[in-house]
Design a protein around this motif. Structure first.
Motif, PDB file in Angstrom:
ATOM      1  N   ASP A  14      12.926   2.880   4.101  1.00 41.39           N
ATOM      2  CA  ASP A  14      11.641   2.373   3.618  1.00 41.39           C
ATOM      3  C   ASP A  14      10.485   2.894   4.481  1.00 41.39           C
ATOM      4  O   ASP A  14      10.568   2.892   5.720  1.00 41.39           O
ATOM      5  CB  ASP A  14      11.641   0.846   3.652  1.00 41.39           C
ATOM      6  N   ILE A  57       6.020   2.716   4.272  1.00 45.91           N
ATOM      7  CA  ILE A  57       4.807   2.266   3.595  1.00 45.91           C
ATOM      8  C   ILE A  57       3.609   2.892   4.289  1.00 45.91           C
ATOM      9  O   ILE A  57       3.487   2.818   5.521  1.00 45.91           O
ATOM     10  CB  ILE A  57       4.684   0.727   3.633  1.00 45.91           C
ATOM     11  N   ARG A  65      -3.062  -2.980   1.747  1.00 47.23           N
ATOM     12  CA  ARG A  65      -3.325  -1.546   1.823  1.00 47.23           C
ATOM     13  C   ARG A  65      -4.636  -1.214   1.113  1.00 47.23           C
ATOM     14  O   ARG A  65      -5.152  -2.007   0.322  1.00 47.23           O
ATOM     15  CB  ARG A  65      -2.193  -0.743   1.196  1.00 47.23           C
ATOM     16  N   HIS A  99       6.829  -5.268  -1.050  1.00 46.75           N
ATOM     17  CA  HIS A  99       7.818  -4.190  -0.971  1.00 46.75           C
ATOM     18  C   HIS A  99       9.222  -4.776  -0.916  1.00 46.75           C
ATOM     19  O   HIS A  99       9.568  -5.519   0.010  1.00 46.75           O
ATOM     20  CB  HIS A  99       7.589  -3.324   0.258  1.00 46.75           C
ATOM     21  N   GLN A 127       7.739   3.041  -2.253  1.00 46.04           N
ATOM     22  CA  GLN A 127       6.447   2.358  -2.224  1.00 46.04           C
ATOM     23  C   GLN A 127       5.753   2.416  -3.578  1.00 46.04           C
ATOM     24  O   GLN A 127       5.038   1.476  -3.957  1.00 46.04           O
ATOM     25  CB  GLN A 127       5.544   2.957  -1.140  1.00 46.04           C
ATOM     26  N   ASP A 135       6.093  -0.679  -5.603  1.00 45.13           N
ATOM     27  CA  ASP A 135       5.691  -1.977  -5.059  1.00 45.13           C
ATOM     28  C   ASP A 135       4.733  -2.680  -6.005  1.00 45.13           C
ATOM     29  O   ASP A 135       3.644  -2.147  -6.305  1.00 45.13           O
ATOM     30  CB  ASP A 135       5.024  -1.800  -3.694  1.00 45.13           C
TER      31      ASP A 135
END
Length: 710
Positions: free
Chosen positions: A192, A194, A215, A237, A243, A246
Motif C-alpha cells: 500500500d 498513498i 489529501r 483506504h 489508492q 479509495d
C-alpha cells in the motif's frame, strides 16, 4: 559544507553579476547585484513597488532564481568562513546532541511503540517492544532512506491491536507526505502507498482493515511546492487495494477553502470530521456513522469555536472547547446530541487549558499557567483529584490512552532539562522515569527565571531568562519571540541554544501577545489590526533587558522563525538602533502577497486579507519587505530553504535583495539558503548543527560573545 544543488551551467542565464568576494571580517560585504523589474501594483490608491517579484519563482524550476541562490550562498559561505568560533560551536553542538532522545511511547495491544535518536543520528528510529519486559527491536530506521539524511519518518499510528502500523514519509522538508503500511511482526512494508497527503491525521478503522486520511488533488509539476492548497477531501483506504480505488468519505466542493481531518471514535461507532478554513481554532463538526450506519449529522454547524474530542464514556463524548469560555473548558455531549445540549465537566479557570485526555477513567488536564505547564486530575464528573507533581518550571506533553488504560506516559522538558519520559501508573498514582537521557553537561549550572515586564501600552508580558549561574550582566543575549496564531512559547530544551549559554551568553524568551499563553484575549490582542502590539512587546523586551543590566546596548541579538521571522523583520525595520544582530528564519516577509502561495491562504485569520482595504492599510505599515528604510541596520542573517512549501522562500529572497540594495549601514546583511530542507520539520541533525553553528557564530561576533577555543 552543506549540500547544494549544482547550478554552474545556469550562471549565465540571469541578468545579474555573480562573484564570491574576498574580504576581511568587519569590512562591508560586496553583495551580488540583483536584477530589478518595474512591477507596480496599485491597491486602494497606493502604488506598491515590487522590484523583486521574479524571486517568487520556484528555485527548482526557474534557472534565474537558482543562479541567484547560488550567488548568495557563495557570498554567505565566504563570509561565514571568516567568522571566529564557528568550528568550536559546531564541535560543542555535536557533543551536546550526542545523547539518547526518546519519544513518548504509544501502547497498542501488548506492544509499546516509541522513537529514539541515539544521539547524532540524522533521524529518529522507530522501535517496538513486545510487552513491558520484552526486548526492543528496530521497526523503522529512516536513516538509510537518503544519503543526505533529509528523508524523515513523520507520523506513525499503530492499529488498535498493534499488528500493523501506518507511517508517513517526509522528503526534503516538504509538507507533502507519502503514506505506507507495515506489518509489525515481520517488519516488512506492505504494498500500500498513498500520495498527495498534507495536513492530515491518519486514523485506523476499528478492526484494522484500513484507514482514513486527508489529501489534496495532485498538483502539476510546476505548482507542486507553490500552488494554493484547496479542495481537501477525506478518503478511506482498504489495505491491499490501489489508492485509485479509495472511496471518497467527505468533501465540500462548494467550499473549496475548507480543510477536513478525520477522527475515529473510541468505540468505533462514528467518524468525526473536523472542518476549518484557516489557522484559527474555529471548527465545524460532522458525525458520520460507521459499522454499516453511514448517517451524517452536523453537530456543530458554525465556524465559531474550538472543539477537540478527547474521549468517550457512558454514551457521552468529551470535548475541550472555548465556546463561552475564552480560556477553554471541558464539556460532555450525548452521542446523539449536538452543541445545543452540553454539560460542563471542568469549568473555565484562571489558566488556559492547553490539552486534555480521557484516560484510565479520569480526566488529565494540562494547563498553561504563565507560559508553563501544570497538570491537574479530575474524575469524569469533573471532581478534582489533585495535581500531578512535576520536576519544575517546564513543558509537558503526552497522556495518551484509553478509558480502560492502567498507565499513560508523558514528557517533561525545560530550558536546562532535556526531555525525560515518565510513566504514570493510573492505579497507584505513582510517577516514575521511563527514559532518562545521559547528559554532557550539568543542568544545575544554569538558572531559569521568569520575569514580567511592561510593554508600550503598559501590558505585563512574561519572559523567561536563562543563563549560567556564574554569568553576571550585562552579557551577550539572544532574545527569541513568536507572537502569533495562538501558539504558546513554553520552556524547552535545545542543544544548539545550550551551546550559546555555555559560552556565557544569556537566552531570553518573551511570551508576546498574539500567542496562546493567556487564551483568546491574548491572541486577539496581537493579530489583525492589533499586530503592532506584538512588535511593541518584543521591542519592550529588548529595552527591558538593557535597562535591567541583563545585556548591554551592543550585546543584544534577536531571533524568530516563521511568524517569528516576520517579527524580526518588522522590529529591525522599526528599531534598527536597538539590536546588534538579528536572525530572521523562514519568515513571512511580503504581507501583501502571502495568501497566494501554498498554505498562505490560511493565515488571513491572523494577518487579514491583503485585498481588503482596512487590512491592506494595516499590513503595509509593518510588512518587512515594504518597510525597509535607509538607516544604520544591525547585522542581519536570513535563513530559508529551497523546499520550504509552508512559507515559500521567495519571501526571504525578496526581503534580502531589497535590504542589500538599501543604504542600511556597513554591517553584513546575508541570506543562508539550505538545499533539500523545508520549514524545519524533518531536518537531519547534521544540517541543524551546520546551520546553527553558522548562525550563532554570526550573532556571537556582533554581540561580543567570545567562543571558547577560538
Amino acid at each position: 559544507m552543506r549540500t547544494r544543488a549544482i547550478f554552474a551551467a545556469l550562471l549565465g542565464t540571469a541578468a545579474m553579476t555573480f562573484f564570491a568576494p574576498v574580504f576581511a571580517l568587519g569590512s562591508p560585504v560586496a553583495y551580488p547585484t540583483t536584477e530589478t523589474v518595474g512591477t507596480v501594483d496599485e491597491q486602494f490608491g497606493v502604488k506598491v513597488q515590487d522590484p523583486y517579484r521574479w524571486l517568487e519563482n520556484d528555485v527548482r524550476v526557474d534557472p534565474k532564481v537558482a543562479a541567484w541562490v547560488e550567488a548568495q550562498n557563495k557570498v554567505t559561505d565566504a563570509y561565514l568562513e571568516t567568522v571566529p568560533g564557528r568550528e568550536q560551536l559546531a564541535s560543542r553542538m555535536r557533543a551536546l546532541y550526542d545523547y539518547a532522545r526518546t519519544g513518548v511511547p504509544e501502547v497498542a495491544g501488548d506492544r509499546y511503540f516509541f522513537t529514539r535518536n541515539s544521539g547524532l543520528q540524522n533521524q529518529a528510529v522507530l522501535y517496538v517492544k513486545d510487552g513491558k519486559d520484552g526486548a526492543e527491536r528496530v521497526l523503522i530506521d529512516p536513516n538509510a532512506w537518503a544519503k543526505d539524511g533529509a528523508t524523515a519518518l513523520d507520523s506513525w499510528v499503530p492499529s488498535k491491536d498493534g499488528t500493523k502500523l501506518i507511517y508517513s514519509i517526509q522528503d526534503g522538508g516538504s509538507d507533502w507526505r507519502t503514506v505506507k503500511v507495515l506489518d509489525v511482526a515481520t517488519g516488512k512494508t506492505m504494498d500500500d502507498e498513498i500520495k498527495w497527503v498534507k495536513f492530515s491525521a491518519l486514523e485506523w478503522d476499528k478492526v484494522g482493515q484500513g484507514f482514513y486520511y486527508s489529501r489534496f488533488p495532485e498538483p502539476d509539476k510546476e505548482g507542486e511546492f507553490q500552488s494554493l492548497n484547496t479542495d481537501q477531501e477525506i478518503r478511506y483506504h482498504l489495505l491491499g487495494t490501489p489508492q485509485a480505488d479509495d472511496p471518497l468519505i467527505y468533501a465540500t466542493p462548494e467550499e473549496p477553502q475548507l480543510n477536513h481531518v478525520a477522527q475515529v471514535a473510541d468505540d468505533g461507532s462514528f467518524l468525526l470530521v473536523t472542518s476549518s478554513s484557516g489557522t484559527d481554532e474555529r471548527y465545524r463538526l460532522t458525525m458520520i456513522g460507521l459499522n454499516g450506519d453511514e448517517t451524517r449529522r452536523v453537530i456543530v454547524p458554525d465556524l465559531l469555536n474550538d472543539w477537540s474530542m478527547i474521549g468517550m464514556s457512558g454514551g457521552r463524548i468529551y470535548f475541550v472547547t472555548n465556546k463561552d469560555a475564552p480560556r477553554l473548558r471541558i464539556v460532555s455531549m450525548a452521542i446523539t446530541g449536538s452543541e445545543s445540549a452540553l454539560d460542563t465537566v471542568v469549568a473555565e479557570g484562571e489558566s488556559v487549558i492547553s490539552g486534555a485526555s480521557v484516560v484510565g477513567g479520569r480526566l488529565v488536564v494540562n494547563y498553561l499557567q504563565d507560559a508553563r505547564n501544570v497538570v491537574k486530575l479530575f474524575d469524569l464528573a469533573g471532581k478534582p483529584m489533585g495535581e500531578l507533581p512535576l520536576p519544575g518550571i517546564g513543558s509537558v506533553g503526552g497522556f495518551d490512552g484509553d478509558l480502560d488504560s492502567t498507565e499513560t506516559f508523558f514528557s517533561y522538558s525545560s530550558f536546562n532539562r532535556p526531555t525525560t519520559i515518565y510513566r504514570y501508573d493510573l492505579t497507584s498514582g505513582q510517577v516514575t522515569p521511563w527514559a532518562e537521557p545521559k547528559l554532557a553537561f550539568n543542568p544545575d549550572d544554569y538558572t531559569v527565571e521568569q520575569r514580567f515586564y511592561a510593554s508600550k501600552d503598559g501590558t505585563k508580558v512574561p519572559m523567561f531568562i536563562v543563563k549560567k549561574k556564574s554569568v553576571t550582566g550585562p552579557a551577550p543575549t539572544l532574545l527569541y519571540g513568536y507572537g502569533g496564531f495562538n501558539i504558546s512559547l513554553t520552556p524547552g530544551f535545545s542543544p544548539t541554544r545550550l551551546a550559546w549559554l555555555e559560552q556565557g551568553g544569556v537566552y531570553a524568551q518573551a511570551s508576546l501577545r498574539g500567542g496562546g499563553e493567556y487564551g483568546k484575549a491574548w491572541h486577539d490582542a496581537g493579530r489583525l489590526a492589533n499586530k503592532q502590539n506584538v512588535f511593541d512587546d518584543f521591542i519592550a523586551a529588548g529595552e527591558y533587558l538593557i535597562a535591567e543590566g541583563v545585556t548591554g546596548k551592543d550585546q543584544l541579538a534577536i531571533e524568530g522563525r516563521s511568524n517569528g521571522g516576520l517579527l524580526v523583520g518588522a522590529v529591525v525595520n522599526q528599531r534598527p538602533d536597538l539590536f546588534a544582530a538579528a536572525h530572521a528564519a523562514v519568515g513571512v516577509m511580503d504581507m501583501l502577497r502571502f495568501d497566494r502561495f501554498t498554505a498562505g491562504r490560511y493565515w488571513v485569520d491572523d494577518y487579514g486579507y491583503p485585498n481588503k482595504e482596512a487590512d491592506f492599510q494595516t499590513l503595509i505599515r509593518y510588512s518587512p519587505y515594504h518597510t525597509i528604510r535607509k538607516a544604520d541596520y544591525p547585522a542581519v542573517i536570513v535563513s530559508t530553504a529551497d523546499t520550504d512549501d509552508r512559507v515559500v522562500p521567495g519571501h526571504s529572497f525578496k526581503y534580502t535583495a531589497r535590504l542589500q540594495a538599501t543604504e542600511a549601514g556597513d554591517k553584513p546583511h546575508l541570506i543562508r539558503i539550505e538545499t533539500r530542507a523545508g520549514h524545519g520539520s524533518g531536518k537531519p541533525t547534521d544540517k541543524i548543527i551546520e546551520e546553527f553553528s553558522d548562525i550563532y557564530a554570526f550573532l556571537a561576533n556582533f554581540t561580543g560573545l567570545k567562543v571558547a577555543g577560538e
